[in-house]
Design an enzyme around this catalytic site. Structure first.
Site, mmCIF file in Angstrom:
data_model
loop_
_atom_site.group_PDB
_atom_site.id
_atom_site.type_symbol
_atom_site.label_atom_id
_atom_site.label_comp_id
_atom_site.label_asym_id
_atom_site.label_seq_id
_atom_site.Cartn_x
_atom_site.Cartn_y
_atom_site.Cartn_z
ATOM 1 N N SER A 45 40.200 25.280 51.206
ATOM 2 C CA SER A 45 41.529 25.675 50.721
ATOM 3 C C SER A 45 42.082 24.563 49.841
ATOM 4 C CB SER A 45 42.479 25.915 51.899
ATOM 5 O OG SER A 45 43.798 26.142 51.435
ATOM 6 N N TYR A 96 46.373 23.179 59.546
ATOM 7 C CA TYR A 96 45.523 23.969 58.657
ATOM 8 C C TYR A 96 44.971 23.099 57.528
ATOM 9 C CZ TYR A 96 43.984 27.686 55.511
ATOM 10 O OH TYR A 96 43.219 28.482 54.690
#
Length: 266
Positions: A128, A141
């Site tokens: 990501s 995350y």
């Protein structure tokens, strides 16, 4: 013979888009889901829970038995998590790393012996753009994806002599159902972060809802697979999302932090 692609988390979102696109391009695609019987797709589905080593071994063996090989592994399965570090239960943090980091490593470890025997293969890890920076209320995350970025660099060097290529692909915000499956730390009434966290939850969901079409990720993955000499790191997203990584490299820490705080209204 067409290349055999094994992709985790292919029942929805980015994973499904990639699997459908590659299937249409003539690849032999095996997707995975915890409940494959509930997924209606034109490619083959296999049961897999990336947090269960026995499930991983069984899924990999099933693909090898059916196709005789695994040319490309795409580690796409992942899980979102939001919340202030102080308020988020540590068990939920560990669970996120079990899916986004250790689960990926366990799938890789199960596939590598077959790729080494073939003397060829490609492993693509979906990370990501959030993994390049610590984002407020998304710190866990960001950390799990950032850790995967670094492991990929190390693994690339370890397996290169076996003819195996290892690649990271970092997407930005895409219009998927990731928010529905994300663990949200509750907005606790007595939390010191109550107002700011609640505002940012709405902002995060808005970013996903207005995100790009996942087909862009599918096309990027296809180009990487067809590239005989791929890079280690790829970013797929909007200009400002990718530019934010460049800014972090060139700006002083405090200046970059101020930009992020302004963006997230902190």
């Amino acid at each position: 013979m067409s290349k055999t692609v094994f992709i985790t988390g292919a029942s929805s979102g980015i994973g499904k888009s990639i699997a459908l696109y590659l299937h249409d391009k003539g690849y032999t695609v095996f997707g995975t889901s915890r409940n494959p019987d509930k997924v209606n797709v034109p490619f083959q589905m296999v049961a897999l829970d990336v947090t269960n080593e026995e499930s991983i071994k069984n899924a990999v063996l099933e693909v090898v038995m059916k196709a005789g090989k695994i040319d490309v592994l795409i580690n796409n399965a992942g899980k979102g998590i939001t919340g202030p570090i102080e308020d988020t239960p540590t068990e939920e943090m560990k669970e996120n790393f079990n899916t986004n980091f250790f689960g990926v490593i366990d799938v890789i470890k199960a596939v590598l012996p077959y790729m080494r025997e073939q003397k060829s293969g490609m492993i693509i890890n979906t990370t990501s753009i959030a993994g390049y920076m610590g984002l407020p209320f998304r710190g866990i995350y960001s950390s799990s994806k950032g850790a995967l970025e670094l492991v990929t660099e190390a693994l690339s060097m370890e397996v290169k002599s076996f003819g195996i290529k290892v690649v990271n692909v970092a997407p930005g915000d895409f219009a998927t159902n990731i928010a529905a499956g994300r663990y949200h730390t509750p907005v606790f009434e007595n939390s010191a972060y109550k107002e700011k966290y609640a505002e940012n939850l709405a902002l995060m969901d808005a970013h996903v809802d207005s995100g790009a079409d996942p087909i862009l990720m599918a096309k990027a993955i296809h180009q990487i697979i067809e590239n005989k000499n791929p890079k280690i790191h790829y970013k797929v997203g909007g200009f400002m999302e990718k530019f934010s990584i460049v800014l972090k490299r060139v700006l002083p820490d405090k200046v970059y932090e101020k930009l992020l705080m302004n963006h997230y209204k902190l």
